[in-house]
Design a protein around this motif. Structure first.
Motif, mmCIF file in Angstrom:
data_model
loop_
_atom_site.group_PDB
_atom_site.id
_atom_site.type_symbol
_atom_site.label_atom_id
_atom_site.label_comp_id
_atom_site.label_asym_id
_atom_site.label_seq_id
_atom_site.Cartn_x
_atom_site.Cartn_y
_atom_site.Cartn_z
ATOM 1 N N GLU A 141 32.657 43.288 42.804
ATOM 2 C CA GLU A 141 31.776 44.052 41.583
ATOM 3 C C GLU A 141 31.159 45.267 42.098
ATOM 4 O OE1 GLU A 141 32.791 43.327 37.131
ATOM 5 O OE2 GLU A 141 34.016 41.483 38.072
ATOM 6 N N ARG B 297 30.075 46.077 45.679
ATOM 7 C CA ARG B 297 31.276 45.938 46.237
ATOM 8 C C ARG B 297 31.631 45.951 47.833
ATOM 9 N NH1 ARG B 297 33.934 51.315 43.177
ATOM 10 N NH2 ARG B 297 33.611 49.811 40.350
ATOM 11 N N LEU B 298 30.916 45.179 48.200
ATOM 12 C CA LEU B 298 30.594 43.953 49.841
ATOM 13 C C LEU B 298 31.746 43.921 50.342
ATOM 14 C CD1 LEU B 298 27.292 43.539 49.870
ATOM 15 C CD2 LEU B 298 28.179 45.591 51.060
ATOM 16 N N THR C 167 37.177 41.114 45.400
ATOM 17 C CA THR C 167 37.474 39.614 44.619
ATOM 18 C C THR C 167 37.970 38.762 44.651
ATOM 19 O OG1 THR C 167 38.902 41.179 43.817
ATOM 20 C CG2 THR C 167 36.433 41.386 42.588
ATOM 21 N N THR D 254 36.915 38.602 55.503
ATOM 22 C CA THR D 254 35.748 38.869 54.545
ATOM 23 C C THR D 254 36.407 38.219 53.520
ATOM 24 O OG1 THR D 254 36.769 41.139 53.916
ATOM 25 C CG2 THR D 254 35.240 41.351 55.672
ATOM 26 N N ILE E 92 40.305 30.882 41.252
ATOM 27 C CA ILE E 92 40.131 31.627 40.755
ATOM 28 C C ILE E 92 39.240 33.505 42.002
ATOM 29 C CG2 ILE E 92 37.580 32.683 40.572
ATOM 30 C CD1 ILE E 92 37.066 30.037 40.021
ATOM 31 N N ALA F 246 42.453 33.766 44.481
ATOM 32 C CA ALA F 246 43.347 34.047 45.051
ATOM 33 C C ALA F 246 44.079 32.853 46.157
ATOM 34 C CB ALA F 246 44.027 35.206 44.465
ATOM 35 N N GLY G 43 33.752 45.604 56.638
ATOM 36 C CA GLY G 43 35.341 45.637 57.036
ATOM 37 C C GLY G 43 35.650 44.599 55.637
ATOM 38 N N SER G 44 34.980 45.781 54.072
ATOM 39 C CA SER G 44 35.072 45.040 53.211
ATOM 40 C C SER G 44 36.852 45.848 53.249
ATOM 41 C CB SER G 44 34.278 45.662 51.581
ATOM 42 O OG SER G 44 34.539 46.905 51.555
ATOM 43 N N GLY G 45 37.308 44.673 52.153
ATOM 44 C CA GLY G 45 38.692 44.964 51.682
ATOM 45 C C GLY G 45 38.817 45.835 50.672
ATOM 46 N N SER G 46 38.483 45.920 49.513
ATOM 47 C CA SER G 46 38.005 46.921 48.748
ATOM 48 C C SER G 46 38.560 47.920 48.332
ATOM 49 C CB SER G 46 36.283 46.692 47.969
ATOM 50 O OG SER G 46 35.246 47.020 47.736
ATOM 51 N N MET H 83 47.598 36.631 41.682
ATOM 52 C CA MET H 83 45.917 36.219 41.560
ATOM 53 C C MET H 83 45.942 35.290 39.929
ATOM 54 S SD MET H 83 43.715 38.808 41.344
ATOM 55 C CE MET H 83 43.495 40.798 42.816
ATOM 56 N N ASP I 187 40.158 35.558 35.056
ATOM 57 C CA ASP I 187 39.063 36.607 35.350
ATOM 58 C C ASP I 187 38.648 36.865 36.809
ATOM 59 O OD1 ASP I 187 37.582 33.432 34.416
ATOM 60 O OD2 ASP I 187 37.540 35.710 33.053
ATOM 61 N N SER I 188 39.278 36.582 37.686
ATOM 62 C CA SER I 188 39.548 37.435 38.805
ATOM 63 C C SER I 188 39.948 38.935 38.738
ATOM 64 C CB SER I 188 40.627 36.686 40.121
ATOM 65 O OG SER I 188 39.634 35.005 40.208
ATOM 66 N N ALA J 117 40.811 40.846 36.004
ATOM 67 C CA ALA J 117 39.046 41.402 35.359
ATOM 68 C C ALA J 117 38.638 42.404 36.708
ATOM 69 C CB ALA J 117 39.364 40.897 33.982
ATOM 70 N N SER J 118 38.294 41.231 36.884
ATOM 71 C CA SER J 118 36.932 41.368 38.373
ATOM 72 C C SER J 118 37.558 42.531 39.200
ATOM 73 C CB SER J 118 36.598 40.548 39.392
ATOM 74 O OG SER J 118 35.939 39.444 38.334
ATOM 75 N N ALA J 119 38.392 42.183 39.623
ATOM 76 C CA ALA J 119 39.811 42.989 40.564
ATOM 77 C C ALA J 119 39.638 44.185 39.808
ATOM 78 C CB ALA J 119 41.191 42.440 41.010
ATOM 79 N N ARG K 242 37.929 46.029 37.580
ATOM 80 C CA ARG K 242 36.417 46.974 37.618
ATOM 81 C C ARG K 242 36.205 47.755 38.535
ATOM 82 N NH1 ARG K 242 35.099 42.657 33.074
ATOM 83 N NH2 ARG K 242 34.935 41.145 34.881
ATOM 84 N N SER K 243 36.272 46.422 39.576
ATOM 85 C CA SER K 243 36.080 46.818 41.290
ATOM 86 C C SER K 243 37.083 48.198 41.805
ATOM 87 C CB SER K 243 35.714 45.856 42.403
ATOM 88 O OG SER K 243 36.950 45.784 42.099
ATOM 89 N N GLY K 244 37.924 48.071 41.453
ATOM 90 C CA GLY K 244 38.411 48.900 41.733
ATOM 91 C C GLY K 244 39.623 48.495 42.598
ATOM 92 N N GLU K 245 39.464 47.166 43.153
ATOM 93 C CA GLU K 245 41.026 46.821 43.983
ATOM 94 C C GLU K 245 42.013 46.879 43.640
ATOM 95 O OE1 GLU K 245 37.759 43.947 45.293
ATOM 96 O OE2 GLU K 245 40.014 43.002 45.455
#
Lengths: 310, 314, 518
Positions: free
Chosen positions: B164, B167-168, B171, B178, B259, B261, C22-25, C236, C240-241, C243-245, C247-250
Motif C-alpha cells: 500500500e 506500491r512496490l 498486496t 513478485t 492473507i 490469496a 516487475g510489480s503487478g499493482s 481473496m 484485510d487483503s 481492503a489493502s488491495a 487502498r493500493s489500487g490493485e
C-alpha cells in the motif's frame, strides 16, 4: 655467539578471570637462539603453554601481557591482527596440544596441510596432494594419509600429521606444545626423531613439555618454569649435569631414570601473584629472604637461576 | 560409504511407518472431531436446512455409515490403486487440486527458506565476527521482538508498507514471481532472527575450538578462518534447524496463503477442515508427510556432506 | 569471505530491484494519459471466495457474474420479473404454467435459446439433481415440487405440468431457481464440459480455481450490453487483503456476500476516494428458540426474550448501521414483505420473565456458529444478549461450535438457543416461512393457525388473496414468535470513485452498468 631469534624481556602475562586476576607468567626474561631447540619444561599450570601462545599471539581476550617479546627484532606484543596474519605460519609455526581436537574434522589431512600454502599462493591448488605427500613423508607418515580425515588417524599419526600441518610454510620458528603427551613408546620415539630431523634442517624449535626425558634427548637449552616464573635457564649439558635450582633438582630426581622421587608439597595458586621465589614453600633450603627475591642471578655465562643459593 | 546406504534404508522404513501412522491418526482425529461432513455439504449454501433423511442419504453416499476402521482400509486400498480420492465438497478429483496447489506452496516455502538461509547465514556470520558491537546488541533485542510477533501481523504490516505504501509489490494474488516475495518474507521473518542467533552462537563456540586456533596459527585472517573452518562445523546444528523450519513453513503457509490469496495447500486444507472434507484432509496429511520425509532425508544427506565423520559407520 | 559478502549483498539488491520493476499493482493514476477513461481497460474486482467453482458445481459460476441468466429474476419488491422468460400464465386449476420465452437470444456458444434448451436444463436438474453448490442447491424437489413434466409448446413456449396446484411455481424459479445454460456445454452427468455457456452480458474466457475469473463483454447480448469490455474477478479470502488491495489500487471494487466489513467500509469512505453502496440482502440473522424445552415452551418467555433485545442497537453498533432491524422472519427482499416496527421494552420483558420464572434463575445455552464469529459480529451479539437476558433472570452460557456441528444440533433439537443466518431460499415467501413455522421447523414451534395459513397459501390461486395470506402469516409470526429474528443483513460493497454505475443489488452488483468514470 648466535643472535637471539626470540628475545623475551620481563614478560608478564595475567588473566582477568571471574575469580580475579590469574598470574600465568611473571617477569620472564630469556632468549631463544636461532637454530637451537629450547625445551621449556614445567608442570601443568606453570605457564609454559601460555608463554608459547604469547609468542604466537594466540592469547585469549582476557589476557594482559606486558614486557617485550621480539622475533628477529620485531616486537610481537601489541601487533595488530593484520600484522600477526602476515607472520603467523610463515615465520612462526605452531603445533598445538591434542591433535585430535586441533585438526578440523571437516577437511582431509592434505587440505589441512596445504591450505596455508595455497592461500599464500606458494603452490597451486592442483599440487595440493603432492605437496601434502611430501610433508607427510617427512614426518614419517605414508602419503596416503593425506586422504584421511583426522578422526580416522590414531593418536600418534595425528600428532605427526599436526606437525606436518605446522611446517607447511616452512617457518623458521616452530613452537611445539606437548607433542608427546599420551603417546605410547613407539610413537614417542617417532615424534622425538621428527623433532630432531626438523632441528637438523635448521628450524628453531621451542619445545613446551612436561617430559624431562624428552627434553634431555632433543634440547640444546632448557628453561624451567615454575609458578609462572622462570626459575632456571641453562644449556642442556650443564643443566642435567648440575641443576642449580632446588626445583630443578627435584624435577630430575623425579625422573624415572633417576629414581622417580616426587617433590613433596603442592604448587602455588594461580590467583596469587608470586612474591619472590615461588618454590619457597616447598624448598628445603628456603629462608625468609627468598620471599623478596625478584631478580635471577647469572652464575655462569648462559645460565640464569632464581635462587639465593647461587 | 556404507553409512549412506544405511541412512537411505532407515529413511525408507521409518518413512513408510510414519506415513501409516500419521494417516491413521488424522483419520481418527477427523472422525472424532465434532462436526459432520454431511451437514457441512448440505448446509454449505447457508440456505438449506437439511432434514435427517437427507443427511442419511449423503452419509451413505460418502461411505460414512461404515465403521471408521473399514473406512480407513477402504481409503488405503483406494490409495494403492493410485486413486487419491474425490473431495466431498467439490466432487472434484483431489489429484487435480493437488497438482494445482502443491507447486504454489512448495514455491512459496522454497522462497521463504531461501530468504531464511540468505539472511541467517551472512547475518549470523557478521554478528559473530562483530560480537558485542552496537549492531550485535541491536539485533539481539530485535530477535525477541520478531519472535513474539505473530505471523499474520507481520504479514499485514508488510502489506501496509510495501504494497500500500511504497506500491512496490502486490498486496495479494498470484501474478508472477513478485507475488511470492511478501508472503515468503512474512513467513520467514520470525524464524530468521532465531536461526541467526543459533548460528551466531555456534560460530562463537567454534571460534573457541582448538582447530580454529590452529587455523589462525597458520596465518589465516580471522574472517577467512571463520568462513573456512568455523562455519562448516557451525552449520551442522543450523542445517537441522533449517530443515525443521522448512517443514514448519510448509505447514504454516496456511495463514500467509489466506492473507495473500495464494491458492496453495494451506489454504485448501483450512477450507477442507472447516467443511469436514475427509478425503481432502487425508490427502493433505499424506502429501505433507511425504514432503516432510523428503526434507528430513535431504537434511540428513547434507549433514553427511558437510560432516565427514558421519559418513563412516560408527 | 569479503568477496562472498559482496556477492550476497549484490544478489539481494538485484532481487529487490527486480521486485520493484516487475510489480503487478495497477496504479490508477499512473496510466491515465487522457481524461477520457478507456472502457477497454480491464476492471479488477475481488470477492471473498471463488465465484466460479467450476465443472462439478451446479451452477458453474455465481449469478453475480452475470454469465448465465435465469428465466425470472427478483424485482425490488420481491416479485418475479421477466429475464429469459417474457411472460407466464397459470391455468385455471393452477396445475399448469405456460411460459413464454424471449426471442432472438443465443447462448455464448452460438446455440439458440429456445424451448428445447429450457427443457434440457430442467430435465438436467430432475435427472442429475440434487446438485450441491456453495451458492444454492439445485434440487427439483425444492424448486419445482410436484412437477410432472415440462413440454414444448412451440420454439418459444414451454408448459410445466404439476400434480397439484402450484400458484407459486414461478416465484420459486427466480434467480438461482432456473439457471439457463447451453445444453452443449453439459456432459452426460449433468456437469459442465466447458466454461458455462450462458446468455448473459458477460462470458467467461478464463478461470483458474481459487485465483481469478476473467469476464469479457458479450457483444451479442439481447439486452443492454456491458459497458466495460473486460473484468477480472479475483478470489481473496482475507478481508484485510481486500481492503489493502482497494487502498493500493490493485482492485477497483469488491463484490459478493461479506465482501467488506462494515467497519472497513466506514474507514474507506472517510476519504472521498471510495464509495460504498448497500441494499437489503437475502440474508437474515436469527436467534432460534427451542420451544419444546421447559420454560421456553411458554410464549410469554419467548416474548420476553424478544423484547429484551434492542435490535436497532445491534444494527447501529455491531453492524455499523448496515442492516434492517426486524422481528419479521421473512427476509426483506421477499415478495410481500412487511416492515415491522421493532419494539424494545426491557421492563415489560422483565415482567413477563418474572411471571414465568418467578424468583428462580434459568440456565440456558446459546449455540454460536464459528462462521458467525469469523464473518459477523456474533461474538459481540452473543455477549450483548447474554447481558440483557441476565436482567431477566436468565444465565445464558455461550457455546461456540463449528458450523456443521451447530447445524447438526439444531436439526436434532439438541439446543436451547442458537444464533444463525438464514438465506432466502427462493422467491416464494411460503418456503421461508415454512422453515420457521411449518411442520418439522427447527424451533419446535407448533401453531394450528400457522399450519392452516401455510397450507392455504401454497394452493391459493388468486394472487391478491395469496398476498393477503402472506400478510397474515407475517402478522402471526410477529405475534406468536416461531423464532426470534434480529435483523436483515445489508449487501455491502465498496468501490473506487473511478468506477461508476457499480451498485449493490439484493444479490450481487450491477456489473453490466459499471464503467470507468469519464
Amino acid at each position: 655467539m648466535t643472535t637471539p631469534l626470540v628475545a623475551m624481556h620481563d614478560v608478564n602475562i595475567r588473566f582477568n578471570t571471574t575469580r580475579g586476576w590469574g598470574y600465568a607468567v611473571t617477569a620472564v626474561s630469556a632468549d631463544v637462539r636461532a637454530n637451537t631447540v629450547t625445551a621449556i619444561i614445567g608442570e601443568s599450570g606453570s605457564g609454559k603453554s601460555v608463554l608459547g601462545a604469547a609468542v604466537m599471539g594466540l592469547l585469549p581476550n582476557n589476557a594482559e601481557a606486558s614486557g617485550s617479546i621480539t622475533y628477529a627484532g620485531l616486537e610481537l606484543l601489541g601487533l595488530t591482527d593484520r600484522e600477526w596474519d602476515q607472520i603467523r605460519g610463515i615465520e612462526l609455526g605452531w603445533v598445538a596440544q591434542n591433535p585430535a581436537s586441533s585438526l578440523n574434522p571437516v577437511y582431509r589431512i592434505d587440505e589441512l596441510i596445504s591450505e596455508a600454502a595455497i592461500h599464500r599462493r606458494r603452490i597451486r591448488r592442483r599440487d595440493k596432494r603432492r605437496f601434502a605427500a611430501d610433508l607427510l613423508t617427512k614426518v614419517g607418515l605414508p602419503a596416503a594419509t593425506g586422504r584421511n580425515y583426522s578422526f580416522e588417524l590414531s593418536g600418534g599419526m595425528a600428532q605427526r600429521a599436526l606437525i606436518a600441518v605446522g611446517i607447511g610454510l616452512d617457518p623458521p620458528l616452530l613452537i611445539l606444545d606437548e607433542p608427546t603427551k599420551g603417546l605410547d613408546p613407539a610413537n614417542y620415539d617417532r615424534i622425538r626423531d621428527a623433532i630432531m630431523d626438523l632441528a637438523g634442517e635448521g628450524h628453531t624449535i621451542m619445545l613446551i613439555t612436561h617430559d624431562v626425558t624428552l627434553a634431555e634427548q632433543v634440547a640444546d637449552e632448557i628453561w624451567v618454569l615454575y609458578g609462572s616464573r622462570l626459575v632456571e635457564q641453562a644449556p642442556k649439558q650443564d643443566f642435567f649435569a648440575t641443576p642449580l635450582h632446588p626445583y630443578s633438582q627435584g624435577l630430575l630426581a623425579a625422573m624415572p631414570s633417576r629414581g622417580l622421587h616426587p617433590i613433596p608439597g603442592e604448587s602455588p595458586s594461580f590467583f596469587v601473584p608470586p612474591e619472590g621465589c615461588p618454590f619457597v614453600d616447598r624448598c628445603p633450603y628456603a629462608v625468609a629472604a627468598c620471599h623478596e627475591l625478584k631478580t635471577p642471578s647469572h652464575p655462569t655465562e648462559g645460565r640464569s637461576v632464581l635462587c639465593l643459593l647461587h | 560409504m556404507t553409512n549412506l546406504l544405511r541412512v537411505l534404508a532407515r529413511h525408507l522404513i521409518q518413512g513408510v511407518l510414519t506415513l501409516l501412522g500419521i494417516t491413521v491418526l488424522s483419520f481418527l482425529l477427523g472422525h472424532i472431531a465434532p462436526g459432520d461432513p454431511a451437514y457441512a455439504i448440505l448446509g454449505s449454501d447457508g440456505v438449506t436446512v437439511p432434514t435427517e433423511e437427507q443427511v442419511q442419504v449423503v452419509r451413505e453416499s460418502l461411505g460414512l455409515d461404515r465403521s471408521v476402521v473399514e473406512q480407513y482400509f477402504l481409503w488405503l486400498g483406494q490409495l494403492f490403486r493410485g486413486n487419491i480420492g474425490v473431495s466431498f465438497m467439490t466432487n472434484r478429483l483431489i489429484e487435480q487440486e493437488l497438482l494445482a496447489r502443491i507447486p504454489v506452496t512448495v514455491q512459496l516455502s522454497l522462497l521463504a527458506i531461501t530468504f531464511l538461509v540468505l539472511t541467517s547465514l551472512p547475518l549470523g556470520l557478521f554478528l559473530a565476527l562483530h560480537k558485542d558491537s552496537l549492531l550485535d546488541h541491536l539485533f539481539l533485542g530485535l530477535t525477541s521482538l520478531f519472535s513474539a510477533v505473530p505471523g499474520f501481523l507481520v504479514a499485514l504490516v508488510l502489506i501496509l508498507i510495501f504494497a500500500e505504501g511504497l506500491r512496490l509489490l502486490p498486496t495479494s494474488g498470484l501474478n508472477g514471481p513478485t507475488s511470492l516475495i511478501l508472503p515468503a518474507l512474512a513467513i520467514s521473518l520470525g524464524s530468521m532472527t532465531q536461526i541467526t542467533r543459533v548460528l551466531r552462537a555456534e560460530l562463537l563456540a567454534a571460534f573457541g575450538t582448538e582447530y580454529f586456533q590452529s587455523a589462525r596459527a597458520k596465518g589465516f585472517p580471522f574472517r577467512f578462518a571463520a568462513v573456512k573452518h568455523a562455519l562448516p562445523n557451525a552449520m551442522s546444528s543450523v542445517l537441522t534447524l533449517w530443515g525443521n523450519y522448512f517443514i514448519a513453513i510448509l505447514g504454516g503457509s496456511a495463514v500467509a496463503e489466506s492473507i495473500f490469496a495464494l491458492p496453495g495447500l494451506g489454504q485448501w486444507v483450512l477450507k477442507s477442515i472447516n467443511s469436514h472434507d475427509y478425503p481432502a484432509i487425508q490427502a493433505y496429511v499424506l502429501v505433507m508427510g511425504v514432503l516432510c520425509l523428503m526434507i528430513f532425508l535431504v537434511v540428513d544427506l547434507l549433514q553427511l556432506a558437510i560432516q565427514p565423520r558421519l559418513r563412516r559407520a560408527s | 569471505m569479503k568477496r562472498l559478502f559482496k556477492q550476497i549483498v549484490a544478489v539481494m539488491t538485484f532481487a529487490m530491484v527486480l521486485a520493484g520493476c516487475g510489480s503487478g499493482s495497477a496504479d490508477p493514476d499512473a496510466s491515465q494519459s487522457s481524461p477520457q477513461a478507456n472502457q477497454d481497460r480491464q476492471v479488477v474486482l475481488a470477492a471473498p471466495r471463488d465465484l466460479t467453482p467450476g465443472e462439478k458445481d451446479g451452477y458453474y459460476s455465481s449469478l453475480i457474474l452475470q454469465v448465465w441468466e435465469p428465466l425470472v429474476t427478483l424485482g425490488a419488491d420481491g416479485s418475479p420479473q421477466p429475464a429469459l422468460a417474457t411472460g407466464w400464465d397459470m391455468s385455471e386449476d393452477g396445475k399448469e404454467w405456460t411460459i413464454s420465452l424471449r426471442d432472438g437470444v443465443a447462448f455464448h456458444d452460438g446455440t439458440d435459446f429456445n424451448a428445447d434448451a429450457v427443457i434440457a436444463n430442467i430435465e438436467r436438474v430432475r435427472q442429475h439433481g440434487p446438485k450441491t453448490s456453495p451458492f444454492y442447491t439445485l434440487d427439483a424437489s425444492k424448486t419445482y415440487p410436484g412437477l410432472v413434466s415440462v413440454d414444448k409448446v412451440d420454439d418459444h413456449t414451454v408448459r410445466l405440468m404439476f400434480d397439484e396446484p402450484s400458484p407459486s411455481a414461478i416465484q420459486r424459479l427466480t434467480n438461482f431457481g432456473s439457471p439457463m445454460v447451453s445444453p452443449d456445454c453439459l456432459d452426460e452427468n449433468g456437469d459442465f464440459s466447458t466454461h458455462v455457456q450462458g446468455t448473459g452480458p458477460f462470458r467467461i474466457t478464463d478461470h483458474v480455481t481459487d485465483q481469478y475469473t476473467i469476464l469479457e463483454a458479450n457483444d451479442d447480448y439481447w439486452g443492454d450490453t456491458a459497458q466495460v469490455s473486460s473484468v477480472k474477478v479475483l478470489s481473496m479470502p482475507s478481508a484485510d487483503s481486500r481492503a489493502s488491495a482497494l487502498r493500493s489500487g490493485e482492485i477497483q471494487g469488491v463484490l459478493d456476500i461479506g465482501a467488506i466489513l462494515p467497519s472497513q467500509a466506514v474507514h474507506l469512505t472517510e476519504s472521498d476516494e471510495f464509495v460504498a453502496s448497500s441494499r437489503p440482502s437475502t440474508i437474515s440473522h436469527f436467534m432460534m428458540v427451542n420451544q419444546s424445552r421447559e420454560y421456553l415452551n411458554d410464549p410469554r418467555l419467548v416474548k420476553a426474550l424478544s423484547l429484551a433485545i434492542d435490535r436497532q442497537l445491534i444494527v447501529d453498533e455491531l453492524y455499523d448501521g448496515y442492516g434492517v432491524a426486524s422481528a419479521n422472519p421473512l427476509n426483506a427482499s421477499e415478495l410481500g414483505y412487511i416492515q415491522d416496527k421493532v419494539v424494545y421494552d426491557l421492563p415489560e420483558a422483565k415482567d413477563l420473565a418474572n411471571q414465568v420464572l418467578g424468583d428462580q434463575r434459568l440456565s440456558l445455552e446459546l449455540l454460536v456458529p464459528q462462521y458467525g464469529i469469523d464473518r459477523y459480529p456474533y461474538k459481540e451479539q452473543a455477549e450483548y444478549i447474554q447481558s440483557q437476558l441476565s436482567e431477566l433472570g436468565i444465565d445464558m452460557a455461550i457455546t461456540i461450535l463449528e458450523g456443521s456441528e451447530q447445524t447438526k444440533r439444531r436439526t436434532e433439537g439438541n439446543f436451547d438457543l442458537a444464533l444463525h443466518t438464514q438465506g432466502m431460499p427462493d422467491g416464494d415467501p411460503v418456503t421461508m416461512l415454512k422453515v420457521f413455522m411449518g411442520p418439522n421447523n427447527g424451533g419446535c414451534y407448533s401453531n394450528e393457525q400457522a399450519d392452516q395459513l401455510l397450507a392455504q397459501a401454497s394452493v391459493e390461486l388468486d394472487e391478491q388473496k395469496r398476498m393477503d395470506l402472506y400478510k397474515q402469516l407475517q402478522e402471526l409470526a410477529l405475534e406468536t414468535r416461531p423464532t426470534i429474528p434480529l435483523l436483515h443483513d445489508d449487501y455491502l460493497i465498496v468501490h473506487h470513485r473511478d468506477l461508476e454505475g457499480y451498485d449493490a443489488t439484493a444479490y450481487g452488483v450491477t456489473l453490466s452498468t459499471m464503467h470507468w468514470a469519464g
